[in-house]
Design a protein around this motif. Structure first.
Motif, PDB file in Angstrom:
ATOM      1  N   LEU A   1      28.765  -3.837  61.877  1.00 27.29           N
ATOM      2  CA  LEU A   1      30.053  -4.149  62.390  1.00 27.29           C
ATOM      3  C   LEU A   1      29.657  -5.190  63.275  1.00 27.29           C
ATOM      4  CD1 LEU A   1      32.701  -3.746  61.713  1.00 27.29           C
ATOM      5  CD2 LEU A   1      32.969  -2.213  64.407  1.00 27.29           C
ATOM      6  N   ALA A   2      30.517  -5.583  63.214  1.00 24.98           N
ATOM      7  CA  ALA A   2      31.093  -7.410  64.494  1.00 24.98           C
ATOM      8  C   ALA A   2      32.010  -7.110  64.841  1.00 24.98           C
ATOM      9  CB  ALA A   2      30.355  -8.658  63.858  1.00 24.98           C
ATOM     10  N   THR A   3      31.975  -7.082  65.709  1.00 24.77           N
ATOM     11  CA  THR A   3      33.784  -6.770  66.772  1.00 24.77           C
ATOM     12  C   THR A   3      33.616  -8.101  67.426  1.00 24.77           C
ATOM     13  OG1 THR A   3      32.668  -5.243  68.776  1.00 24.77           O
ATOM     14  CG2 THR A   3      33.870  -4.595  66.991  1.00 24.77           C
ATOM     15  N   VAL A   4      35.330  -8.627  67.642  1.00 23.85           N
ATOM     16  CA  VAL A   4      35.646 -10.273  68.404  1.00 23.85           C
ATOM     17  C   VAL A   4      36.539 -10.010  69.931  1.00 23.85           C
ATOM     18  CG1 VAL A   4      36.176 -12.764  69.078  1.00 23.85           C
ATOM     19  CG2 VAL A   4      34.398 -11.680  66.801  1.00 23.85           C
ATOM     20  N   ILE A   5      36.342  -9.918  71.002  1.00 20.22           N
ATOM     21  CA  ILE A   5      37.785  -9.710  71.864  1.00 20.22           C
ATOM     22  C   ILE A   5      38.021 -11.411  72.457  1.00 20.22           C
ATOM     23  CG2 ILE A   5      38.911  -8.697  74.316  1.00 20.22           C
ATOM     24  CD1 ILE A   5      37.785  -5.903  73.397  1.00 20.22           C
TER      25      ILE A   5
ATOM     26  N   ASP B   1      23.903 -10.605  58.834  1.00 19.29           N
ATOM     27  CA  ASP B   1      23.159  -9.609  59.179  1.00 19.29           C
ATOM     28  C   ASP B   1      24.547  -8.589  59.990  1.00 19.29           C
ATOM     29  OD1 ASP B   1      20.757 -10.077  59.075  1.00 19.29           O
ATOM     30  OD2 ASP B   1      20.647 -11.589  61.704  1.00 19.29           O
ATOM     31  N   VAL B   2      25.132  -9.067  59.051  1.00 17.92           N
ATOM     32  CA  VAL B   2      26.358  -8.428  59.710  1.00 17.92           C
ATOM     33  C   VAL B   2      27.594  -8.592  58.259  1.00 17.92           C
ATOM     34  CG1 VAL B   2      29.367  -8.827  60.238  1.00 17.92           C
ATOM     35  CG2 VAL B   2      26.825  -9.460  61.640  1.00 17.92           C
ATOM     36  N   ASP B   3      28.004  -6.761  58.569  1.00 23.44           N
ATOM     37  CA  ASP B   3      28.854  -6.204  57.309  1.00 23.44           C
ATOM     38  C   ASP B   3      30.428  -6.180  57.234  1.00 23.44           C
ATOM     39  OD1 ASP B   3      26.306  -6.064  55.347  1.00 23.44           O
ATOM     40  OD2 ASP B   3      26.131  -4.267  57.755  1.00 23.44           O
ATOM     41  N   GLY B   4      30.139  -6.261  58.824  1.00 23.68           N
ATOM     42  CA  GLY B   4      32.565  -5.905  58.293  1.00 23.68           C
ATOM     43  C   GLY B   4      32.821  -7.149  60.118  1.00 23.68           C
ATOM     44  N   ILE B   5      33.723  -7.216  59.611  1.00 21.61           N
ATOM     45  CA  ILE B   5      34.147  -8.197  61.210  1.00 21.61           C
ATOM     46  C   ILE B   5      35.504  -8.142  61.690  1.00 21.61           C
ATOM     47  CG2 ILE B   5      34.741 -10.452  61.959  1.00 21.61           C
ATOM     48  CD1 ILE B   5      33.083 -11.601  59.645  1.00 21.61           C
ATOM     49  N   LEU B   6      36.007  -7.482  62.362  1.00 16.12           N
ATOM     50  CA  LEU B   6      37.117  -6.820  63.251  1.00 16.12           C
ATOM     51  C   LEU B   6      37.575  -8.085  64.795  1.00 16.12           C
ATOM     52  CD1 LEU B   6      37.369  -3.033  63.954  1.00 16.12           C
ATOM     53  CD2 LEU B   6      38.157  -4.948  65.904  1.00 16.12           C
ATOM     54  N   VAL B   7      38.658  -8.574  64.358  1.00 17.10           N
ATOM     55  CA  VAL B   7      38.847  -9.265  65.362  1.00 17.10           C
ATOM     56  C   VAL B   7      39.994  -8.183  66.034  1.00 17.10           C
ATOM     57  CG1 VAL B   7      39.979 -11.622  66.877  1.00 17.10           C
ATOM     58  CG2 VAL B   7      38.428 -11.627  64.520  1.00 17.10           C
ATOM     59  N   GLN B   8      39.564  -7.915  67.080  1.00 21.11           N
ATOM     60  CA  GLN B   8      40.452  -7.213  67.971  1.00 21.11           C
ATOM     61  C   GLN B   8      41.478  -7.602  68.039  1.00 21.11           C
ATOM     62  OE1 GLN B   8      40.161  -3.267  69.090  1.00 21.11           O
ATOM     63  NE2 GLN B   8      41.913  -3.804  68.798  1.00 21.11           N
ATOM     64  N   LEU B   9      43.047  -6.936  68.019  1.00 26.11           N
ATOM     65  CA  LEU B   9      43.965  -7.894  68.291  1.00 26.11           C
ATOM     66  C   LEU B   9      45.086  -7.200  69.380  1.00 26.11           C
ATOM     67  CD1 LEU B   9      45.912  -8.678  64.825  1.00 26.11           C
ATOM     68  CD2 LEU B   9      44.281 -10.059  65.637  1.00 26.11           C
ATOM     69  N   PRO B  10      46.279  -8.348  70.269  1.00 20.62           N
ATOM     70  CA  PRO B  10      46.650  -9.128  69.884  1.00 20.62           C
ATOM     71  C   PRO B  10      45.724  -9.839  70.929  1.00 20.62           C
ATOM     72  CG  PRO B  10      47.383  -7.473  72.188  1.00 20.62           C
ATOM     73  CD  PRO B  10      46.257  -7.430  71.656  1.00 20.62           C
ATOM     74  N   LEU B  11      45.693 -10.822  70.436  1.00 22.46           N
ATOM     75  CA  LEU B  11      44.263 -11.968  70.630  1.00 22.46           C
ATOM     76  C   LEU B  11      45.351 -13.006  71.854  1.00 22.46           C
ATOM     77  CD1 LEU B  11      43.849 -13.876  66.989  1.00 22.46           C
ATOM     78  CD2 LEU B  11      41.958 -12.591  69.561  1.00 22.46           C
ATOM     79  N   PRO B  12      45.315 -13.793  72.995  1.00 24.89           N
ATOM     80  CA  PRO B  12      45.966 -14.504  73.740  1.00 24.89           C
ATOM     81  C   PRO B  12      47.004 -15.969  73.059  1.00 24.89           C
ATOM     82  CG  PRO B  12      43.177 -14.830  74.232  1.00 24.89           C
ATOM     83  CD  PRO B  12      43.642 -14.799  73.257  1.00 24.89           C
TER      84      PRO B  12
END
Ligand code: NAP
Length: 268
Positions: free
Chosen positions: A22-26, A77-88
């Motif tokens: 899982l890849a996450t983004v903040i 190499d990444v199966d899942g992507i989660l961009v954490q909300l809220p965004l600026p």
């Protein structure tokens, strides 16, 4: 659910030679987002999944966020992507979410997955609504023909929960901030799902005796975390009710793991 995923991860690894990732983004420094993401990575590690995290500064341009999401979408190499909300402010969440490859969209929020759900042929389903349905399923709550009332109509929770309940043959009413006589409508419900984000919005008068109440709300107040339902009085009327914290929140994380495993399987 976590144990089941952990067992399935062992099988996946044996078959494919690697664990799901899982890849996450903040973007920015929202303290609640940092806590949510930390818990999600911990949950991945506990079931033997890999996870990587990307932090972008609050000043990051929308193009920079889109570029990172495109990179993760293309990465082998990444199966899942989660961009954490809220965004600026200045970064459009709809554009960012739409840039996620739908096959890796473990939050189920891309137009493709939302469309599949609307058509009644779900792909990856948003984690919190999926968790609500799983709670109802595991508790054996009868949905066929039941009156279900959902409070909230967000893309993240209210609308997908309502669609899933409809798919389970409940008779569904969706309430929102313009609903007249909210308590009156809610008190018709055999199954009441509260997802308004308003602390203790629904009291005992909004709960039909014997109803099943799922409280999705997570509100930080001076006396700590509470739901959208006034738990003590409502629990005296309801047949069953989820607590906050400790109800829907942990189910959301469990469903994220389920979705990540499903996304990994769909890619091999
Ligand atoms: P949101 O995007 O702010 O949507 C809230 C919805 O509730 C809107 O449709 C709004 O109506 C409606 N609403 C707000 N106040 C209301 C009122 N007084 N009476 C009737 N309807 C009202 O929130 P969300 O993202 O769906 O999240 C809802 C809650 O669930 C929040 O507390 C959030 O923290 C929580 N949550 C928990 C989890 C978890 O894992 N446990 C996950 C996601 C969200 P309008 O459309 O008319 O404005």
């Amino acid at each position: 659910m976590r144990q089941r995923v952990a067992d399935e991860v062992v099988g996946f690894e044996k078959e494919i030679g690697r664990a799901p990732v899982l890849a996450t983004v903040i973007v920015g420094e929202d303290p609640a987002s940092q806590i949510y993401i930390r818990n999600k990575h911990k949950a991945c590690a506990e079931v033997g999944m890999g996870s990587v995290h990307h932090d972008l500064p609050a000043e990051a341009s929308e193009d920079a966020v889109l570029e990172l999401v495109a990179e993760l979408s293309e990465s082998e190499d990444v199966d899942g992507i989660l961009v954490q909300l809220p965004l600026p402010p200045g970064v459009d969440p709809d554009r960012v979410v739409a840039a996620i490859d739908p096959i890796k969209d473990v939050d189920g929020l891309t137009p493709a997955n939302a469309g599949l759900l609307a058509h009644g042929t779900p792909g990856l389903v948003p984690c919190t609504p999926a968790g609500v349905m799983e709670l109802l399923r595991q508790e054996g709550v009868a949905l066929e023909g039941a009156e279900a009332v959902v409070v909230g109509r967000s893309k993240l929770v209210g609308v997908p929960v309502a669609r899933l309940l409809l798919g389970a043959n409940a008779t569904v009413t969706v309430c929102h901030s313009r609903t007249r006589d909210l308590a009156g409508v809610c008190s018709r419900a055999d199954v009441l799902v509260a997802a308004a984000g308003a602390p203790r919005l629904l009291g005992a008068d909004a709960v039909k005796p014997g109803a099943v109440v799922i409280d999705v709300g997570m509100n930080r107040t001076e006396d700590g975390l509470c739901g959208d339902v006034d738990f003590e009085p409502a629990s005296e009327v309801a047949a069953a009710i989820t607590p906050v914290p400790g109800g829907v929140g942990p189910m959301t994380i469990a469903m994220l793991l389920v979705n990540t495993l499903a996304a990994a399987r769909a890619r091999v």
